[in-house]
Scaffold this active site. Structure first.
Site, PDB file in Angstrom:
ATOM      1  N   HIS A  98       0.988  -1.317  -0.096  1.00 21.25           N
ATOM      2  CA  HIS A  98       0.105   0.353   0.032  1.00 21.25           C
ATOM      3  C   HIS A  98       1.035   1.263  -0.014  1.00 21.25           C
ATOM      4  O   HIS A  98       1.947   1.330   0.575  1.00 21.25           O
ATOM      5  CB  HIS A  98      -1.067   0.118   1.115  1.00 21.25           C
ATOM      6  N   GLU A 100       0.792   3.877   1.462  1.00 23.33           N
ATOM      7  CA  GLU A 100       1.279   4.546   2.810  1.00 23.33           C
ATOM      8  C   GLU A 100       2.137   3.783   3.426  1.00 23.33           C
ATOM      9  O   GLU A 100       3.109   4.115   4.290  1.00 23.33           O
ATOM     10  CB  GLU A 100      -0.103   4.524   3.675  1.00 23.33           C
ATOM     11  N   GLU A 170      -3.679   2.163  -7.462  1.00 21.87           N
ATOM     12  CA  GLU A 170      -4.287   3.399  -6.839  1.00 21.87           C
ATOM     13  C   GLU A 170      -3.316   4.448  -7.139  1.00 21.87           C
ATOM     14  O   GLU A 170      -2.202   4.572  -6.624  1.00 21.87           O
ATOM     15  CB  GLU A 170      -3.985   3.034  -5.238  1.00 21.87           C
ATOM     16  N   GLY A 176      -7.327   9.157  -0.522  1.00 24.62           N
ATOM     17  CA  GLY A 176      -7.471  10.040   0.759  1.00 24.62           C
ATOM     18  C   GLY A 176      -7.755  11.415   0.351  1.00 24.62           C
ATOM     19  O   GLY A 176      -7.557  12.497   1.304  1.00 24.62           O
TER      20      GLY A 176
HETATM   21  P1  13P Z   1      -9.628   6.260  -0.057  1.00 25.40           P
HETATM   22  O1  13P Z   1     -10.801   5.359  -0.360  1.00 25.40           O
HETATM   23  O2  13P Z   1      -9.915   6.695   1.339  1.00 25.40           O
HETATM   24  O3  13P Z   1      -9.017   7.415  -1.038  1.00 25.40           O
HETATM   25  O4  13P Z   1      -8.203   5.476   0.406  1.00 25.40           O
HETATM   26  C1  13P Z   1      -7.895   4.373  -0.979  1.00 25.40           C
HETATM   27  C2  13P Z   1      -6.980   3.415  -0.447  1.00 25.40           C
HETATM   28  O5  13P Z   1      -5.931   3.777   0.023  1.00 25.40           O
HETATM   29  C3  13P Z   1      -7.550   2.037  -0.187  1.00 25.40           C
HETATM   30  O6  13P Z   1      -6.457   1.419  -0.093  1.00 25.40           O
END
Ligand code: 13P
Length: 254
Positions: A98, A100, A170, A176
């Protein structure tokens, strides 16, 4: 585009949210809303909530996932959790790479490859995240970036193991932020990932590969995104923490 060969998967990524008690509450809210889902439904929760999630989803078609796993089977890795530990609980899925984790936890393409290997060896299904930064998109190197991420993560993965890989595209600038890739932008990248998979494996393998979109997907925009030929579901952050929103996305995938 052979979309009928693939069953879409809607996966919630709860990130660092909810206690075990809150996990049971949210899953019990989600359960009746998704009981007729035609697509796969997965909730990926913090390690501390896996047991509560397994108990709350027992007897349903909702699958549980972890949000990361270590590459080693066991050993001196204080604070880490192995793929085998996750699998031993009865968990089926794990998110790897991910954004993050790449950003805050020093995840690299090589550690992603090693975690993917460990997860596959343990028998888990991997939700493998890839995505470009905003400046990379602006420099027109989106596919170079994503191609590198995909190629390294899948190096050493067999065609049989590919059946236990879901790729989640993504775009980092959409996570986010409330900014969503347009359906066309997302479909273009997902289609390019599928072509890359066809070159690494076979066209038939690529036609079976589930490729999700993630990044500010919500109840409003899910229908359009999920109608695209190469978008086979979603990895949902914020909207997965609300039962109505999450189940609306599941319905859009049906
Ligand atoms: P959001 O849907 O909050 O933008 O996050 C996406 C995400 O990182 C899912 O792994």
């Amino acid at each position: 585009m052979n979309k009928q060969l693939r069953r879409p998967v809607i996966a919630g990524n709860w990130k660092m949210n909810k206690t075990p008690a809150e996990t049971s509450v949210l899953i019990n809210e989600i359960k009746p809303l998704v009981k007729d889902a035609q697509c796969g439904v997965v909730v990926c929760v913090p390690y501390t909530n896996l047991q509560a999630a397994l108990e709350a989803t027992a007897g349903t078609d909702i699958k549980v996932g972890a949000e990361n796993c270590h590459w080693a089977k066991s050993g001196a890795f204080t604070g880490e959790i192995s793929a085998e530990m996750i699998k031993s609980l009865g968990v089926a899925y794990v998110i790897i790479a991910h954004r993050e984790r790449r950003h805050y936890s020093g995840e690299t393409d090589l550690t992603v490859r090693d975690r993917t290997r460990a997860a596959l060896d343990a028998g888990l299904t991997v939700i493998l995240c890839v995505g470009e930064l905003l400046w990379e998109r602006e420099q027109n190197i989106t596919m170079e970036v994503i191609g590198k991420q995909v190629k390294i993560a899948l190096s050493g993965v067999s065609a049989d193991e590919l059946k236990r890989i879901i790729i989640a595209y993504e775009p980092v600038w959409a996570i986010g932020t409330g900014l969503t890739a347009t359906a066309e932008q997302a479909d273009e990248v997902n289609g390019a990932i599928r072509s890359l998979a066809a070159s690494l494996f076979t066209q038939a393998d690529a036609d079976r590969l589930v490729i999700q979109y993630g990044g500010s997907m919500n109840a409003k925009n899910a229908g359009e995104l999920l109608s695209m030929p190469n978008i086979d579901g979603g990895l949902i952050g914020g909207a997965s923490l609300n039962a109505d929103d999450f189940s609306a996305i599941v319905k859009a995938a049906n």
